[in-house]
Write an enzyme that holds these catalytic residues in place. Structure first.
Site, PDB file in Angstrom:
ATOM      1  N   ASP A 122     -20.485 -12.684  15.403  1.00  0.00           N
ATOM      2  CA  ASP A 122     -20.529 -11.389  14.745  1.00  0.00           C
ATOM      3  C   ASP A 122     -21.046 -10.361  15.747  1.00  0.00           C
ATOM      4  O   ASP A 122     -22.115 -10.548  16.330  1.00  0.00           O
ATOM      5  CB  ASP A 122     -21.476 -11.478  13.537  1.00  0.00           C
ATOM      6  N   ASP A 124     -22.050  -6.489  15.778  1.00  0.00           N
ATOM      7  CA  ASP A 124     -22.327  -5.452  14.790  1.00  0.00           C
ATOM      8  C   ASP A 124     -22.712  -4.157  15.495  1.00  0.00           C
ATOM      9  O   ASP A 124     -23.541  -4.180  16.418  1.00  0.00           O
ATOM     10  CB  ASP A 124     -23.491  -5.939  13.906  1.00  0.00           C
ATOM     11  N   ASP A 318     -24.843 -11.365  17.200  1.00  0.00           N
ATOM     12  CA  ASP A 318     -25.968 -11.683  16.327  1.00  0.00           C
ATOM     13  C   ASP A 318     -26.093 -13.209  16.323  1.00  0.00           C
ATOM     14  O   ASP A 318     -25.251 -13.904  15.745  1.00  0.00           O
ATOM     15  CB  ASP A 318     -25.675 -11.160  14.911  1.00  0.00           C
TER      16      ASP A 318
END
Ligand SMILES: [Zn+2]
Ligand SMILES: [Zn+2]
Length: 412
Positions: A122, A124, A318
């Site tokens: 991920d 972000d 992440d």
């Protein structure tokens, strides 16, 4: 068999679901939620082919977050048809699917019989801390309900600290996110030998990208192995000695002559960033002259320079998402309720534009009562939204309402 069980296990979906996104103006029987649920249902009815699943639907755990705020985990479906029927019936605000496969996906976590999990990442927008985000994002005060431009830690009107940032990613945010994705793909390919065809890139539907890796060598990896991989990608714990030289406390440089490595991976990337090319992968006196030159011509110490470069070339993932092998993760082809945009596959990352390719197709005109002036661009048209009543296509209205920047206007 579809079974709705309430969640006995701590929820670990990526999007902090319980408190999740609260509609700033939410009231009981919130017309916004009622309207969104209807639009989502229409979208899923018309565009269910966009939902992406692998060949093992019955081995995944699914999760629905409903518009009433409830989360249902441990759902299991026999096949794609059964899942889609359920999505249309319940019209969830968010749909999640486990990257893991299980013997018994609807059992409680310790009884599921974990078979393995795809490797996921991920990236972000929040983690990039871009300057533009400080300006174009907005701040909603939960206390006095005011929306202000920019990111504030306290409401400037009532001074309350009960504020919530409304993320409104711009093209610069998207460009920088893509840069991170490109870095990740390069490292996975070059340093871990993962075939680029097995690296699937998706826009998250809001302010980020999700990368799904299908690779037998990682499928059965436990959390510990995935954790080491994240540390590598983040450049944590990197030993500068691995570059082939040592810097002592008095800032003297010594060459570590016995260190001969292939010029690949982190070492090659760092040496390149420092403009230190190695001849025949060997360290020699010319090399130490070059380092000394860098040391003498820069105000910054060599260690600081190296650490800055590690910051530049590490991948801003992440780590928690990658390490957690029991997580449920947003399903590709479903709408992200934080924005009303779809988590969609990027066939060509460079040209990908989420505000064109990830919009829902519903385009009937609706009235929206906006709380602030704002500008957006969808499907190649820009929209100047003025405080008060606006007439917008549904795909724009969904974004404005989902972001908490306006209410849907229903004729009484
Ligand atoms: Zn306030
Ligand atoms: Zn931006």
């Amino acid at each position: 068999m579809t079974s709705f069980t309430s969640s006995p296990t701590p929820d670990n979906t990526k999007d902090h679901p319980i408190e999740s996104f609260t509609y700033p103006h939410s009231v009981q029987d919130d017309p916004n939620k009622i309207w969104l649920e209807k639009v989502y249902r229409k979208h899923y009815f018309n565009s269910s082919t966009e939902i992406e699943l692998d060949d093992y639907v019955s081995e995944h755990e699914f999760g629905f977050r409903l518009f009433d705020g409830h989360i249902r985990r441990h759902l299991n479906f026999k096949n794609k048809r059964e899942l889609i029927a359920s999505i249309i019936k319940f019209s969830p605000s968010d749909v999640f699917c486990s990257p893991a496969r299980y013997q018994y996906p609807s059992a409680s976590m310790d009884q599921k019989g974990w078979l393995g999990a795809d490797l996921i990442f991920d990236i972000d927008g929040k983690d990039l801390q871009l300057d533009c985000a400080q300006i174009h994002n907005m701040t909603f005060c939960k206390n006095c309900k005011v929306i202000e431009k920019g990111v504030q830690s306290n409401c400037s009107k009532c001074k309350s600290s009960l504020v919530q940032v409304i993320e409104l990613p711009c093209q610069n945010c998207i460009k920088n996110l893509k840069k991170e994705v490109t870095k990740l793909v390069e490292v996975l390919h070059e340093d871990f030998g993962i075939d680029k065809d097995n690296i699937n890139i998706f826009f998250s539907g809001n302010n980020g990208f999700h990368i799904h890796v299908i690779d037998d060598n990682f499928f059965r990896s436990n959390s510990m192995k995935r954790s080491s991989l994240t540390q590598y990608l983040l450049g944590r714990g990197y030993l500068i000695d691995n570059l082939g030289f040592r810097v002592d406390t008095s800032n003297n440089i010594t060459l570590l002559r016995n260190k001969i490595y292939y010029n690949r991976g982190w070492r090659a990337r760092l040496l390149n960033q420092l403009h230190l090319q190695l001849k025949n992968h060997r360290l020699d006196d010319k090399f130490i002259k070059k380092i000394t030159h860098i040391k003498e011509t820069n105000n910054l110490g060599i260690l600081d320079m190296i650490n800055n470069q590690i910051q530049n070339i590490s991948v801003k993932i992440d780590p928690n998402v990658t390490i957690d092998i029991h997580r449920i993760f947003r399903l590709a082809g479903t709408i992200n309720s934080k924005s009303g945009l779809v988590k969609s596959r990027c066939k060509d990352l460079n040209s990908f534009n989420p505000f064109t390719e990830s919009c829902i197709k519903e385009d009937s005109l609706v009235k929206v009562n906006a709380f602030v002036d704002t500008k957006t661009a969808f499907n190649g048209s820009s929209y100047k939204i003025k405080t008060g009543q606006n007439i917008l296509p549904e795909y724009v209205a969904v974004y404005v309402v989902s972001k908490g920047l306006g209410d849907i206007y229903i004729e009484k």
